[in-house]
Design a protein around this motif. Structure first.
Motif, PDB file in Angstrom:
ATOM      1  N   ILE A 445       3.921  20.756  41.463  1.00 48.27           N
ATOM      2  CA  ILE A 445       4.838  19.883  40.736  1.00 48.27           C
ATOM      3  C   ILE A 445       4.239  18.480  40.775  1.00 48.27           C
ATOM      4  O   ILE A 445       3.895  17.968  41.839  1.00 48.27           O
ATOM      5  N   GLY A 446       4.069  17.905  39.613  1.00 48.31           N
ATOM      6  CA  GLY A 446       3.454  16.581  39.542  1.00 48.31           C
ATOM      7  C   GLY A 446       2.046  16.547  40.104  1.00 48.31           C
ATOM      8  O   GLY A 446       1.616  15.546  40.669  1.00 48.31           O
ATOM      9  N   GLY A 447       1.323  17.670  39.992  1.00 50.00           N
ATOM     10  CA  GLY A 447      -0.034  17.731  40.509  1.00 50.00           C
ATOM     11  C   GLY A 447      -0.137  17.989  41.998  1.00 50.00           C
ATOM     12  O   GLY A 447      -1.231  18.065  42.548  1.00 50.00           O
ATOM     13  N   ILE A 448       1.001  18.137  42.680  1.00 47.09           N
ATOM     14  CA  ILE A 448       1.016  18.376  44.129  1.00 47.09           C
ATOM     15  C   ILE A 448       1.169  19.862  44.405  1.00 47.09           C
ATOM     16  O   ILE A 448       2.092  20.508  43.897  1.00 47.09           O
ATOM     17  N   ASN A 449       0.255  20.418  45.205  1.00 47.88           N
ATOM     18  CA  ASN A 449       0.342  21.803  45.639  1.00 47.88           C
ATOM     19  C   ASN A 449       1.374  21.880  46.766  1.00 47.88           C
ATOM     20  O   ASN A 449       1.178  21.330  47.847  1.00 47.88           O
ATOM     21  N   ILE A 450       2.485  22.549  46.495  1.00 48.81           N
ATOM     22  CA  ILE A 450       3.603  22.575  47.444  1.00 48.81           C
ATOM     23  C   ILE A 450       3.199  23.233  48.757  1.00 48.81           C
ATOM     24  O   ILE A 450       3.578  22.782  49.842  1.00 48.81           O
ATOM     25  N   ALA A 451       2.434  24.300  48.687  1.00 45.55           N
ATOM     26  CA  ALA A 451       1.995  24.972  49.920  1.00 45.55           C
ATOM     27  C   ALA A 451       1.123  24.038  50.753  1.00 45.55           C
ATOM     28  O   ALA A 451       1.279  23.960  51.978  1.00 45.55           O
ATOM     29  N   GLU A 452       0.227  23.308  50.100  1.00 49.08           N
ATOM     30  CA  GLU A 452      -0.637  22.365  50.821  1.00 49.08           C
ATOM     31  C   GLU A 452       0.190  21.259  51.459  1.00 49.08           C
ATOM     32  O   GLU A 452      -0.079  20.840  52.596  1.00 49.08           O
ATOM     33  N   ALA A 453       1.222  20.787  50.737  1.00 47.72           N
ATOM     34  CA  ALA A 453       2.084  19.742  51.287  1.00 47.72           C
ATOM     35  C   ALA A 453       2.829  20.245  52.524  1.00 47.72           C
ATOM     36  O   ALA A 453       2.944  19.537  53.528  1.00 47.72           O
ATOM     37  N   LEU A 454       3.338  21.476  52.463  1.00 48.26           N
ATOM     38  CA  LEU A 454       4.021  22.067  53.615  1.00 48.26           C
ATOM     39  C   LEU A 454       3.097  22.147  54.828  1.00 48.26           C
ATOM     40  O   LEU A 454       3.459  21.744  55.936  1.00 48.26           O
ATOM     41  N   VAL A 455       1.887  22.657  54.591  1.00 47.74           N
ATOM     42  CA  VAL A 455       0.933  22.835  55.687  1.00 47.74           C
ATOM     43  C   VAL A 455       0.511  21.492  56.265  1.00 47.74           C
ATOM     44  O   VAL A 455       0.383  21.329  57.489  1.00 47.74           O
ATOM     45  N   SER A 456       0.293  20.493  55.399  1.00 49.91           N
ATOM     46  CA  SER A 456      -0.170  19.189  55.877  1.00 49.91           C
ATOM     47  C   SER A 456       0.888  18.491  56.723  1.00 49.91           C
ATOM     48  O   SER A 456       0.562  17.650  57.555  1.00 49.91           O
ATOM     49  N   LYS A 457       2.151  18.846  56.548  1.00 55.40           N
ATOM     50  CA  LYS A 457       3.223  18.283  57.361  1.00 55.40           C
ATOM     51  C   LYS A 457       3.520  19.131  58.592  1.00 55.40           C
ATOM     52  O   LYS A 457       4.468  18.857  59.331  1.00 55.40           O
ATOM     53  N   GLY A 458       2.733  20.170  58.784  1.00 52.76           N
ATOM     54  CA  GLY A 458       2.939  21.021  59.951  1.00 52.76           C
ATOM     55  C   GLY A 458       4.171  21.891  59.847  1.00 52.76           C
ATOM     56  O   GLY A 458       4.710  22.335  60.850  1.00 52.76           O
ATOM     57  N   LEU A 459       4.603  22.191  58.608  1.00 52.52           N
ATOM     58  CA  LEU A 459       5.806  22.995  58.405  1.00 52.52           C
ATOM     59  C   LEU A 459       5.476  24.430  58.027  1.00 52.52           C
ATOM     60  O   LEU A 459       6.365  25.214  57.708  1.00 52.52           O
ATOM     61  N   ALA A 460       4.205  24.781  58.032  1.00 56.51           N
ATOM     62  CA  ALA A 460       3.755  26.143  57.787  1.00 56.51           C
ATOM     63  C   ALA A 460       2.322  26.242  58.299  1.00 56.51           C
ATOM     64  O   ALA A 460       1.650  25.232  58.502  1.00 56.51           O
ATOM     65  N   THR A 461       1.854  27.471  58.500  1.00 59.10           N
ATOM     66  CA  THR A 461       0.478  27.693  58.925  1.00 59.10           C
ATOM     67  C   THR A 461      -0.228  28.536  57.872  1.00 59.10           C
ATOM     68  O   THR A 461       0.406  29.154  57.018  1.00 59.10           O
ATOM     69  N   VAL A 462      -1.555  28.565  57.961  1.00 54.94           N
ATOM     70  CA  VAL A 462      -2.358  29.288  56.977  1.00 54.94           C
ATOM     71  C   VAL A 462      -2.705  30.672  57.517  1.00 54.94           C
ATOM     72  O   VAL A 462      -3.106  30.822  58.671  1.00 54.94           O
ATOM     73  N   ILE A 463      -2.553  31.679  56.672  1.00 57.24           N
ATOM     74  CA  ILE A 463      -2.879  33.056  57.057  1.00 57.24           C
ATOM     75  C   ILE A 463      -4.393  33.230  57.089  1.00 57.24           C
ATOM     76  O   ILE A 463      -5.100  32.762  56.200  1.00 57.24           O
ATOM     77  N   ARG A 464      -4.896  33.887  58.111  1.00 49.57           N
ATOM     78  CA  ARG A 464      -6.320  34.217  58.197  1.00 49.57           C
ATOM     79  C   ARG A 464      -6.516  35.635  57.659  1.00 49.57           C
ATOM     80  O   ARG A 464      -5.761  36.546  58.003  1.00 49.57           O
ATOM     81  N   TYR A 465      -7.570  35.811  56.846  1.00 49.14           N
ATOM     82  CA  TYR A 465      -7.815  37.091  56.197  1.00 49.14           C
ATOM     83  C   TYR A 465      -9.109  37.733  56.680  1.00 49.14           C
ATOM     84  O   TYR A 465      -9.997  37.052  57.195  1.00 49.14           O
ATOM     85  N   ARG A 466      -9.225  39.033  56.429  1.00 46.80           N
ATOM     86  CA  ARG A 466     -10.527  39.672  56.551  1.00 46.80           C
ATOM     87  C   ARG A 466     -11.454  39.077  55.496  1.00 46.80           C
ATOM     88  O   ARG A 466     -11.007  38.655  54.433  1.00 46.80           O
TER      89      ARG A 466
END
Length: 841
Positions: A445-466
């Motif tokens: 929204i408005g050029g902002i990746n919502i998932a990236e914003a969540l992660v950068s605020k420490g409100l989510a973590t990134v899944i590690r894949y094979r």
């Protein structure tokens, strides 16, 4: 050994046949490896030793596992002879004759070029004093041997090479086969390119390099990628993975024994990661583009040339289905384009990583954010069993903050959705629940990746894949980088502070409910209605057997008197009951304290700093670190105006192209999202290039006049003033260096753009007020945080009332200097070396 190429036509039937090949490698000053042209795979190779001459032996490392063996150093002029041939022959076409074989070795004459008219390599070596002539067994009638002897005599007379005074002991290299502390060694180079020669290619992405000028011999793995490898079996044989041999040849034919530059980028677990730069291209990106390698998540972050380049190269190979990707099927291959990318309106935030959106067709769809995991408790299932009242939204740390971030940012807004993959439904397993099919997407929204914003605020973590799992976010690297920042800055889930507690039910709420149930549940009561709310609910009093329920709750210290009771006949009774409970400090009044009478303090006339922070919504940040913000108090007015204005425009659309913009005009402009916004014309280059400023949001755009229209009078700035106000940070100076400035801007964009913050005006400036701004949740000073990270310098103010703030900023700056953070990594650049590093005072 297989022949490199067939015999060419020769003048004499008795002469050895002339053959051709490409020089792959120079083993020493008198031995080379030549190869043929590749046809469907790596070509055949053969070793050719130069007849009648001998060059010094190169250094050799002691055999592993044999304690009695020792390192053998270079013989004098051996390396110089090898280098003479390497620079002359590598990758060049040569022709050669095989004169005789001895102990499986082939000896012959080598000429540079396609025939014997080219340079005779043996003669060149002898002429330069880099090889000696084997005179034993010479035949007097052999003109080639006689010429070599003459050239050697001339070289001796000229005291060249081996025949120079001193014998050439100073020409011997001191090769360093091991590095005591590889990590410190890599860090000491500061990711600056270092000259090197590629001495061996183990596989397409692992090489052995000789670093110059200090002769460190190191193994380097290419950062960010991995090629198919050769698996060593128990019997010592090697089994290549598909395309392993082709990948190795691809790297060999371009880099083996070539002069290159290497950026040593990291050293995790004693493995040196780097990028090899060659004038003809970057081998890492070429391997990916040609389908010889795949991206590797764990080392992508250290690739200094930009991870997005590697992803783009890999994507190109996947789309063309070349080599290792010949059977590749994209995660969204079965989706129509309209189902892969679309605009939708967010109707509900289900969880910290899921939302319900409404499509243009009116259909509702659940979307999960790709590659992120919401906050969770390790013992969540146990908690559910032990406590039936377990509420994930409130009891899992930061789950509520994550959901609230999405709700405030997205609810009712239109977003861009790009589907990354469809996660198939899974059945229940042992200890694992069943999951329905999930549509996983990147939402912006408005050029902002919502998932990236969540992660950068420490409100989510990134899944590690094979490594072979392609069902992941199309912006996976940005997510990993955002998580690294959040960990570094101790945000949210990564914070060492106490976890926030959310008390949804107030104290004594359960007791109040039980009291009411016991008194009135399923009883006959009388209801005295006074009014009705907007939803059609009655508001009034409930009586049971002469007891007023409201009064009973207050008398039992289970409720407080609401101001709406002031006009009621029961008000005095309620107040008296409340006063008695308050005096006795019963139940909800247990911690009640009388408010002390405030004393009037006469302030001195000397000016004090006024900290009057007001809530604002940051909408735009410029490249000069100025920013635009809206007052939260007038936000609802703006939303109402926009909604009404767009409805009117939809009912009576403007005639396209009828508006002629002029500089300074207020107008409406259609933004990239297809919606109309209020704007001001700043410059008119041509009808196709009109510069506009969106007055309520602060961003600028160059648009065609066909996307502009007159502003309806009902929505002019007289009805609602311009909502975006320009500000800049107080107490800081932004670096002049473009890269350093970009780092600051990126940091601020990630932290506060499109978020609600607190703003206080500290002093006026030439173009706009200078302010301090705080994060809305932590109340931490954003500008001070930039100083602490070493991203900006302090602008020292002289006003007395600001000295406390200035001192705090200066102390933080000194800490950043001591830690050599960011702009201070080379020390205080504001001294004589300022220009050298691109900064100025």
């Amino acid at each position: 050994m297989a022949s490199v190429s067939g015999p060419a036509q020769t003048a004499s039937a008795s002469a050895p046949p002339l053959q051709r090949g490409i020089v792959k490698m120079v083993l020493s000053g008198c031995a080379i490896i030549v190869r043929g042209q590749p046809r469907g795979g790596p070509p055949p190779e053969r070793q050719i030793n130069l007849s009648n001459i001998r060059a010094g032996a190169l250094a050799r490392r002691a055999a592993q596992g044999q304690p009695e063996s020792k390192d053998t150093p270079d013989e004098p002029w051996a390396f110089q002879a090898r280098e003479f041939l390497r620079k002359k022959l590598i990758g060049k076409e040569v022709c050669f004759t095989v004169e005789y074989k001895n102990m499986h070795r082939e000896y012959g004459m080598v000429y540079l070029g396609k025939d014997t008219t080219g340079e005779n390599i043996a003669e060149s070596l002898v002429s330069e004093g880099l090889a000696t002539v084997r005179r034993e067994g010479f035949r007097g009638n052999n003109p080639e041997q006689a010429r070599l002897c003459d050239l050697e005599d001339q070289s001796k007379a000229s005291k060249k090479g081996l025949w120079s005074e001193g014998g050439g002991a100073q020409t011997i290299r001191n090769i360093k086969y091991t590095i005591e502390n590889p990590r410190n060694f890599v860090d000491s180079l500061h990711q600056k390119p270092i000259n090197a020669i590629i001495e061996h290619v183990r596989d397409g992405s692992v090489v052995r390099a000789l670093l110059l000028p200090d002769y460190y011999l190191v193994t380097v793995m290419l950062s960010g990628v991995k090629c198919p490898t050769f698996k060593r079996e128990a019997d010592g044989t090697e089994t290549p993975e598909p395309f392993a041999a082709e990948a190795r040849f691809f790297t060999e034919s371009r880099l083996l024994q070539r002069d290159v530059q290497i950026i040593l980028e990291s050293c995790p677990n004693q493995i040196i990661l780097g990028t090899i730069l060659h004038p003809n291209g970057n081998i890492t990106e070429l391997l990916l583009k040609e389908g010889f390698a795949r991206c590797v998540d764990w080392s992508m972050a250290v690739y200094t040339q930009g991870a997005e380049k590697l992803r783009a190269a890999e994507r190109s190979a996947k789309e063309r289905k070349v080599r290792i990707w010949k059977d590749y099927v994209a995660p969204t291959a079965n989706l129509d384009q309209k189902d892969r990318q679309f605009v939708a309106k967010v109707m509900q935030v289900v969880n910290a990583d899921a939302m319900v959106v409404k499509l243009n067709s009116g259909e509702y769809k659940t979307i999960h954010l790709s590659s992120i995991r919401p906050p969770r408790n390790e013992g969540e299932e146990k908690n559910k069993d032990k406590d039936k009242r377990f509420r994930p939204l409130y009891d899992i740390p930061y789950m509520f903050e994550a959901r609230e971030f999405l709700r405030k940012k997205l609810i009712g807004k239109k977003v861009n959705v790009t589907v990354d993959y469809i996660r198939a439904a899974t059945g229940p397993g042992e200890g694992t629940p069943a999951f329905p099919e999930r549509t996983c997407a990147t939402v912006t929204i408005g050029g902002i990746n919502i998932a990236e914003a969540l992660v950068s605020k420490g409100l989510a973590t990134v899944i590690r894949y094979r490594q072979d799992d392609d069902q992941r976010s199309s912006h996976y690297d940005e997510l990993l980088a955002a998580e690294a920042r959040a960990i570094k800055n101790g945000k949210g889930l990564h914070s060492k502070k106490e976890v926030p507690i959310h008390r949804v039910a107030e104290p004594f709420s359960d007791e109040a409910m039980l009291f009411t149930k016991e008194l009135v549940l399923q009883r006959e009561v009388e209801v005295e209605v006074e009014s009705m709310d907007k939803a059609g609910n009655f508001i009034g009093w409930l009586h049971i057997e002469g007891v007023n329920l409201s009064v009973a709750l207050v008398e039992n210290a289970l409720s407080k008197v609401h101001f709406t009771a002031e006009r009621s006949a029961y008000y005095k009774t309620l107040v008296a009951a409340e006063e008695g409970c308050r005096q006795r400090k019963e139940k909800i009044w247990a911690n009640y304290e009388e408010k002390p009478v405030e004393e009037v303090v006469h302030l001195s006339e000397e000016k004090e700093r006024v900290a009057n922070y007001k809530p604002v919504y940051v909408t735009e940040i410029t490249d000069t670190l100025h920013f635009y913000a809206q007052d939260v108090e007038t936000g609802s007015q703006l939303e109402s105006l926009m909604e009404t204005m767009r409805a009117e425009i939809a009912a009576q659309p403007p005639v396209e192209g009828s508006y002629s913009p002029r500089r300074g005009d207020y107008c409406i402009a259609k933004f990239a999202d297809g919606e109309w916004y209020r704007a001001r014309v700043e410059k008119v280059e041509s009808p196709a290039k009109v510069h506009v400023f969106y007055i309520d949001y602060g961003n600028r755009e160059v648009v065609s006049s066909t996307r502009l229209a007159p502003i309806p009078p009902a929505f002019s700035t007289r009805t609602l003033p311009v909502q975006a106000t320009e500000y800049t940070f107080a107490f800081i100076q932004v670096p002049q260096d473009e890269d350093a400035r970009a780092d600051v801007v990126d940091c601020v964009v990630r932290d506060i753009q499109n978020t609600q913050c607190l703003l206080n005006v500290e002093y006026s400036g030439a173009t706009c007020p200078h302010v301090t701004i705080q994060f809305g949740d932590t109340k931490e000073d954003v500008g001070l945080g930039l100083v602490k990270e070493g991203l900006v310098m302090v602008d020292v103010r002289k006003e007395k009332h600001l000295q406390k703030m200035v001192t705090e900023y200066l102390n933080s700056q000194e800490s950043a200097k001591s830690a050599r953070l960011n702009i201070w990594r080379y020390g205080d650049f504001r001294a004589d070396d300022a220009d050298e590093f691109g900064y100025s005072r």
